[in-house]
Motif scaffolding. Sequence first.
Motif, PDB file in Angstrom:
ATOM      1  N   TYR A  27       0.864  -1.174   0.000  1.00 49.89           N
ATOM      2  CA  TYR A  27       0.000   0.000   0.000  1.00 49.89           C
ATOM      3  C   TYR A  27       0.909   1.236   0.000  1.00 49.89           C
ATOM      4  O   TYR A  27       1.865   1.308   0.770  1.00 49.89           O
ATOM      5  N   TYR A  28       0.601   2.192  -0.852  1.00 52.15           N
ATOM      6  CA  TYR A  28       1.469   3.343  -1.041  1.00 52.15           C
ATOM      7  C   TYR A  28       0.787   4.616  -0.529  1.00 52.15           C
ATOM      8  O   TYR A  28      -0.319   4.954  -0.963  1.00 52.15           O
ATOM      9  N   VAL A  29       1.482   5.301   0.378  1.00 48.48           N
ATOM     10  CA  VAL A  29       0.982   6.568   0.909  1.00 48.48           C
ATOM     11  C   VAL A  29       1.685   7.706   0.172  1.00 48.48           C
ATOM     12  O   VAL A  29       2.915   7.737   0.092  1.00 48.48           O
ATOM     13  N   VAL A  30       0.914   8.620  -0.365  1.00 47.59           N
ATOM     14  CA  VAL A  30       1.455   9.816  -1.018  1.00 47.59           C
ATOM     15  C   VAL A  30       1.085  11.016  -0.153  1.00 47.59           C
ATOM     16  O   VAL A  30      -0.092  11.348  -0.017  1.00 47.59           O
ATOM     17  N   TRP A  31       2.110  11.633   0.471  1.00 52.96           N
ATOM     18  CA  TRP A  31       1.875  12.837   1.270  1.00 52.96           C
ATOM     19  C   TRP A  31       1.973  14.078   0.401  1.00 52.96           C
ATOM     20  O   TRP A  31       1.195  15.011   0.552  1.00 52.96           O
ATOM     21  N   GLU A  32       2.977  14.087  -0.477  1.00 58.67           N
ATOM     22  CA  GLU A  32       3.184  15.220  -1.376  1.00 58.67           C
ATOM     23  C   GLU A  32       3.172  14.692  -2.805  1.00 58.67           C
ATOM     24  O   GLU A  32       4.041  13.919  -3.196  1.00 58.67           O
ATOM     25  N   GLY A  33       2.166  15.097  -3.587  1.00 61.26           N
ATOM     26  CA  GLY A  33       2.033  14.626  -4.958  1.00 61.26           C
ATOM     27  C   GLY A  33       0.826  15.270  -5.604  1.00 61.26           C
ATOM     28  O   GLY A  33       0.202  16.166  -5.015  1.00 61.26           O
ATOM     29  N   LYS A  34       0.457  14.828  -6.782  1.00 64.73           N
ATOM     30  CA  LYS A  34      -0.685  15.413  -7.487  1.00 64.73           C
ATOM     31  C   LYS A  34      -1.961  15.264  -6.678  1.00 64.73           C
ATOM     32  O   LYS A  34      -2.728  16.203  -6.506  1.00 64.73           O
ATOM     33  N   THR A  35      -2.209  14.048  -6.171  1.00 59.92           N
ATOM     34  CA  THR A  35      -3.380  13.797  -5.329  1.00 59.92           C
ATOM     35  C   THR A  35      -2.950  12.955  -4.134  1.00 59.92           C
ATOM     36  O   THR A  35      -2.829  11.724  -4.246  1.00 59.92           O
ATOM     37  N   PRO A  36      -2.664  13.569  -2.984  1.00 59.57           N
ATOM     38  CA  PRO A  36      -2.250  12.813  -1.798  1.00 59.57           C
ATOM     39  C   PRO A  36      -3.310  11.791  -1.394  1.00 59.57           C
ATOM     40  O   PRO A  36      -4.505  11.999  -1.594  1.00 59.57           O
ATOM     41  N   GLY A  37      -2.835  10.686  -0.836  1.00 57.25           N
ATOM     42  CA  GLY A  37      -3.767   9.640  -0.412  1.00 57.25           C
ATOM     43  C   GLY A  37      -3.077   8.295  -0.365  1.00 57.25           C
ATOM     44  O   GLY A  37      -1.848   8.205  -0.346  1.00 57.25           O
ATOM     45  N   ILE A  38      -3.872   7.226  -0.331  1.00 65.79           N
ATOM     46  CA  ILE A  38      -3.360   5.859  -0.275  1.00 65.79           C
ATOM     47  C   ILE A  38      -3.712   5.144  -1.575  1.00 65.79           C
ATOM     48  O   ILE A  38      -4.854   5.217  -2.041  1.00 65.79           O
ATOM     49  N   TYR A  39      -2.724   4.448  -2.139  1.00 71.12           N
ATOM     50  CA  TYR A  39      -2.911   3.725  -3.388  1.00 71.12           C
ATOM     51  C   TYR A  39      -2.479   2.269  -3.202  1.00 71.12           C
ATOM     52  O   TYR A  39      -1.512   1.993  -2.499  1.00 71.12           O
ATOM     53  N   ASP A  40      -3.228   1.370  -3.825  1.00 68.45           N
ATOM     54  CA  ASP A  40      -2.952  -0.056  -3.596  1.00 68.45           C
ATOM     55  C   ASP A  40      -2.121  -0.697  -4.701  1.00 68.45           C
ATOM     56  O   ASP A  40      -1.998  -1.912  -4.773  1.00 68.45           O
ATOM     57  N   ASN A  41      -1.504   0.129  -5.560  1.00 68.64           N
ATOM     58  CA  ASN A  41      -0.595  -0.411  -6.570  1.00 68.64           C
ATOM     59  C   ASN A  41       0.419   0.655  -6.961  1.00 68.64           C
ATOM     60  O   ASN A  41       0.168   1.860  -6.853  1.00 68.64           O
ATOM     61  N   TRP A  42       1.590   0.190  -7.393  1.00 69.37           N
ATOM     62  CA  TRP A  42       2.721   1.075  -7.690  1.00 69.37           C
ATOM     63  C   TRP A  42       2.434   1.985  -8.877  1.00 69.37           C
ATOM     64  O   TRP A  42       2.844   3.149  -8.908  1.00 69.37           O
ATOM     65  N   THR A  43       1.702   1.491  -9.878  1.00 65.49           N
ATOM     66  CA  THR A  43       1.421   2.298 -11.062  1.00 65.49           C
ATOM     67  C   THR A  43       0.634   3.551 -10.705  1.00 65.49           C
ATOM     68  O   THR A  43       0.965   4.660 -11.145  1.00 65.49           O
ATOM     69  N   ASP A  44      -0.423   3.397  -9.890  1.00 66.12           N
ATOM     70  CA  ASP A  44      -1.223   4.554  -9.493  1.00 66.12           C
ATOM     71  C   ASP A  44      -0.415   5.529  -8.644  1.00 66.12           C
ATOM     72  O   ASP A  44      -0.583   6.749  -8.750  1.00 66.12           O
ATOM     73  N   CYS A  45       0.459   4.982  -7.795  1.00 67.95           N
ATOM     74  CA  CYS A  45       1.318   5.840  -6.984  1.00 67.95           C
ATOM     75  C   CYS A  45       2.243   6.657  -7.882  1.00 67.95           C
ATOM     76  O   CYS A  45       2.419   7.864  -7.682  1.00 67.95           O
ATOM     77  N   GLN A  46       2.844   6.007  -8.875  1.00 66.15           N
ATOM     78  CA  GLN A  46       3.755   6.696  -9.798  1.00 66.15           C
ATOM     79  C   GLN A  46       3.071   7.862 -10.498  1.00 66.15           C
ATOM     80  O   GLN A  46       3.669   8.911 -10.703  1.00 66.15           O
ATOM     81  N   LEU A  47       1.808   7.683 -10.872  1.00 65.96           N
ATOM     82  CA  LEU A  47       1.075   8.739 -11.565  1.00 65.96           C
ATOM     83  C   LEU A  47       0.949   9.992 -10.705  1.00 65.96           C
ATOM     84  O   LEU A  47       0.851  11.106 -11.222  1.00 65.96           O
ATOM     85  N   GLN A  48       0.949   9.803  -9.382  1.00 68.87           N
ATOM     86  CA  GLN A  48       0.813  10.941  -8.478  1.00 68.87           C
ATOM     87  C   GLN A  48       2.133  11.662  -8.218  1.00 68.87           C
ATOM     88  O   GLN A  48       2.147  12.858  -7.908  1.00 68.87           O
TER      89      GLN A  48
END
Length: 221
Positions: A8-29
């Motif tokens: 599970y990937y947490v994005v604190w600083e990015g296009k849309t902060p939040g939690i993502y369940d796959n690396w591809t979606d995290c990369q997009l942010q």
Amino acid sequence: MSKKKKKYYVVWEGKTPGIYDNWTDCQLQVNGWQGARFKSFDSSKEAEDALKKGPAPIVRKAYTKGEKRTSSALEIDPLTNTPIYPSEVILNSIAVDGACSGNPGMMEYRGVYVATGEELFRVGPFWGTNNIGEFLALVHVLAYMDKHKMKLPIYSDSRNAISWIGKKKCRTKLPENEKTAPVWDLIRRGEKWLKEHRKNWTIIKWETAQWGEIPADFGRK
């Protein structure tokens, strides 16, 4: 074959902060986002708690001009448990490296996302040389980014490999025989790919003396 553990990937600083369940979606942010902060966790509960707490502060050591940094001297981000590199290192990038047991010997290579240290690909082992591994690693990451519609800077610590990519030709003197046939097949496929694609990539020489070992280093020195 064991099943790959879900992350599970947490994005604190990015296009849309939040939690993502796959690396591809995290990369997009985070791709292309200046100062992106994110980290992977083994469970959704850990990710939810981390998102609420926010990223831990990073304390950087001041280095004097010309001071050498080794991998053991790099500070570690207390949140991501990854090395903290000098400000001139582009974190939103991919680093590649090759390793060879003997030269020639059993060779492999890999690519790593610099910001997190996450391994994107690993290939080998094959019978070859370290320079061939460095060259193939660069070809692989270029094809990888082309496939995934990515455009990131690439780091390599091999002047030879960078030069060979520019010439679109692997200048190895490794003889062709039954043992080296697999790696020669990869070399020819790599050269063909380079000749069929326009040069629209950015490859930067990794300065080991100033920045420590390249993030994709196999740690076998």
